[in-house]
Design a protein around this motif. Sequence first.
Motif, short mmCIF file in Angstrom:
data_model
loop_
_atom_site.label_atom_id
_atom_site.label_comp_id
_atom_site.label_asym_id
_atom_site.label_seq_id
_atom_site.Cartn_x
_atom_site.Cartn_y
_atom_site.Cartn_z
N TYR A 5 0.74 28.21 70.84
CA TYR A 5 -0.48 28.11 69.91
C TYR A 5 -1.61 27.88 70.71
O TYR A 5 -1.87 28.14 72.01
CB TYR A 5 -0.15 26.71 69.54
N LYS A 6 -2.81 28.07 69.94
CA LYS A 6 -4.39 27.77 70.68
C LYS A 6 -4.68 26.90 69.74
O LYS A 6 -5.01 26.99 68.56
CB LYS A 6 -5.46 29.35 70.43
N LEU A 7 -5.07 25.66 69.92
CA LEU A 7 -5.86 24.62 69.38
C LEU A 7 -7.46 24.84 69.21
O LEU A 7 -8.33 24.91 70.13
CB LEU A 7 -5.65 22.77 70.34
N PRO A 8 -7.63 24.72 67.79
CA PRO A 8 -8.84 25.61 66.90
C PRO A 8 -10.20 24.13 67.83
O PRO A 8 -9.48 23.04 67.63
CB PRO A 8 -9.09 25.51 65.93
N PRO A 9 -11.00 25.11 67.82
CA PRO A 9 -12.26 24.31 68.66
C PRO A 9 -12.72 23.62 66.98
O PRO A 9 -13.86 22.28 67.10
CB PRO A 9 -13.26 24.82 68.74
N ASN A 10 -12.35 24.00 65.82
CA ASN A 10 -12.91 24.06 64.45
C ASN A 10 -11.99 23.21 63.60
O ASN A 10 -11.33 22.99 62.83
CB ASN A 10 -13.72 24.80 63.90
N PRO A 11 -11.21 21.76 64.31
CA PRO A 11 -9.46 21.07 62.99
C PRO A 11 -9.91 21.16 62.15
O PRO A 11 -9.38 21.14 61.10
CB PRO A 11 -9.61 20.54 63.88
N GLU A 12 -11.47 20.75 61.23
CA GLU A 12 -11.54 20.38 60.43
C GLU A 12 -11.62 21.36 59.00
O GLU A 12 -11.23 21.88 57.90
CB GLU A 12 -12.97 19.78 59.73
N LYS A 13 -11.70 23.22 59.76
CA LYS A 13 -10.98 24.40 58.89
C LYS A 13 -9.39 24.35 58.81
O LYS A 13 -9.06 24.86 57.89
CB LYS A 13 -10.99 25.19 59.55
N TYR A 14 -8.84 23.39 59.06
CA TYR A 14 -6.91 23.56 58.76
C TYR A 14 -6.68 21.94 58.24
O TYR A 14 -5.92 22.30 57.95
CB TYR A 14 -6.32 23.63 60.37
N LEU A 15 -7.97 21.37 58.03
CA LEU A 15 -7.83 19.90 57.45
C LEU A 15 -6.96 20.36 56.28
O LEU A 15 -6.70 20.59 54.65
CB LEU A 15 -8.58 19.71 56.77
N PHE A 16 -5.62 19.89 55.64
CA PHE A 16 -4.15 19.25 54.77
C PHE A 16 -4.34 17.88 54.78
O PHE A 16 -3.26 17.47 55.37
CB PHE A 16 -2.93 20.09 54.96
N LEU A 17 -4.72 17.61 53.31
CA LEU A 17 -4.43 16.17 53.03
C LEU A 17 -4.31 16.40 51.37
O LEU A 17 -4.59 16.78 50.58
CB LEU A 17 -5.75 15.28 53.48
N ASN A 18 -3.47 14.51 51.71
CA ASN A 18 -3.85 14.25 50.35
C ASN A 18 -3.05 12.66 49.75
O ASN A 18 -3.18 12.08 51.71
CB ASN A 18 -1.91 14.71 49.46
N VAL A 19 -3.17 12.57 48.73
CA VAL A 19 -3.94 11.06 48.72
C VAL A 19 -2.16 9.97 48.70
O VAL A 19 -2.74 8.40 49.49
CB VAL A 19 -4.51 10.46 47.31
N GLN A 20 -1.44 10.40 49.77
CA GLN A 20 -0.15 9.59 49.76
C GLN A 20 -0.31 9.72 51.40
O GLN A 20 0.71 8.97 51.64
CB GLN A 20 1.06 10.63 49.39
N MET A 21 -0.64 10.86 51.89
CA MET A 21 -0.80 10.59 52.99
C MET A 21 -1.83 9.82 53.47
O MET A 21 -2.04 9.78 55.01
CB MET A 21 -1.41 11.84 53.73
N VAL A 22 -3.21 8.88 53.29
CA VAL A 22 -3.95 7.50 54.09
C VAL A 22 -3.89 6.68 52.92
O VAL A 22 -3.31 6.61 51.81
CB VAL A 22 -5.20 8.76 53.69
N HIS A 23 -3.92 5.68 52.99
CA HIS A 23 -4.71 4.70 52.97
C HIS A 23 -6.45 4.20 52.59
O HIS A 23 -6.74 4.21 52.65
CB HIS A 23 -4.71 3.15 53.99
N ILE A 24 -6.33 3.66 50.60
CA ILE A 24 -7.62 4.04 50.11
C ILE A 24 -8.55 2.68 50.64
O ILE A 24 -7.84 1.46 50.29
CB ILE A 24 -7.88 4.57 49.29
N ASP A 25 -9.71 2.01 51.27
CA ASP A 25 -10.64 1.03 51.43
C ASP A 25 -10.74 0.31 50.01
O ASP A 25 -10.91 -0.85 49.91
CB ASP A 25 -11.03 0.88 52.33
N ASN A 26 -11.24 1.71 49.34
CA ASN A 26 -12.02 1.18 48.21
C ASN A 26 -10.95 2.01 47.31
O ASN A 26 -11.65 3.10 46.36
CB ASN A 26 -13.71 1.79 48.77
N PRO A 27 -10.23 0.84 46.40
CA PRO A 27 -9.49 1.95 45.09
C PRO A 27 -10.18 1.38 43.84
O PRO A 27 -10.95 0.43 43.99
CB PRO A 27 -8.64 1.25 44.94
N GLN A 28 -10.19 2.96 43.38
CA GLN A 28 -10.14 2.72 42.08
C GLN A 28 -9.74 1.72 41.28
O GLN A 28 -8.20 1.36 40.79
CB GLN A 28 -9.59 3.98 40.92
#
Length: 403
Positions: free
Chosen positions: A41-64
């Motif tokens: 593998y080669k670590l990319p210089p632009n990691p944001e292009k590979y972002l994979f995220l869903n709400v179950q993966m994060v803590h929301i500091d300002n929930p609805q």
Amino acid sequence: MKGKQMVVSLLACTVCLSAVPAEAPAWLVAEAAASSYRITYKLPPNPEKYLFLNVQMVHIDNPQELATQRLYPVKQYLIDSTGNVGHYKTEFDDNRKFVTSKKGFLWNLYHMIGIFPPAYPANVNLAELDQQIEAQPVFSEEALRLRKWRAELEWNARLQPLLDAGYVKPEEIDDGVATREFVATVLYRAFHEVRSYHGGIDLKDSEKEAVRWAVEVGLPGFVVDRQGYVYPESPLDMEPGPITFPQEYAYDRLFQFVQLILPGKKTATGWEYYQVKLLPGMVPMQPREILVVNGTPANEVADSSVVYTKEYQYASQKIGQYFIARFPHMLDQARKDARKPRVWDWSRDLIHHPKFAKQIAAYRKNKSTLHLNAIYQAVRAHYNLSIRQDSAANLKSVLDNVK
């Protein structure tokens, strides 16, 4: 193939942070053949292009703060509206059809927004209705009638606020599939004030600004094929081309994108971003996107047992560490990119764009690496580039060959 890729993806996300495989037999089989796998593998210089995220993966500091307090999940709506009480079909095919339908999309949009109070009729006592249903024999005609009435009340209570907000029109609603054009139209009405359309997306099969906006923003499910067709009357899909059998995955990814990448929190004064932190153990990308197995991209390898090998797990852990450390920057950059225009035609959008004229002239005079990198950074700052577009080498090819 897409089904196998999804399995590999899920497995990869699981094992990348796990020291012990979930199933010992799979581990033993993989270990026996481990010597046949070469993982690179080669670590990319632009990691944001590979972002994979869903709400179950994060803590929301300002929930609805949700306006809907009454519990009425989709599963109950499907049971009530279809009459399939306790039938396994409700959890699979009925759910798939609903999630990918216009009504299902609007239902989920309502719950994603969260702050609209449900519009129940003033003369209906819902608690009393619940009691009446519970008092009836489950399969009686009266129970089925009351359940369908409850489903209609709950659906209309969620629809009316969206109508009042102007996100959807009554004549647009039917029992059909939520096509790309329908989804784009609704979301464009909701978000165009915080994310306007820049222009320049020249689709072959749609002149509607909402559809072109969706492509420009990069909404999941709006993949354009090489000929410039998006197939607006097709359901959402993560692959280019038309489809007739809609699946839930693209619709789920769409809502994750809207919530986390766009300013997806609705407030009394407009939309704002959710403030999120990555939960422990979560990797904000899919290692298969950059791993290579015996010279073949991991997301094209049909043999899912490769993810159980020590080599694959070790590489996944290293990749995970790289991306986790960069998550705040990745999310910030992905949000900024979603607000930028796209490169659609290199001749129009770069070579003959007045913004880059001086830098291009300087590069073509001596073709130095210094001038190339300066143009590359300027282009990245202005445009939301795709992974294929986003490299100095690709830009050099454009500058040297495009007129």
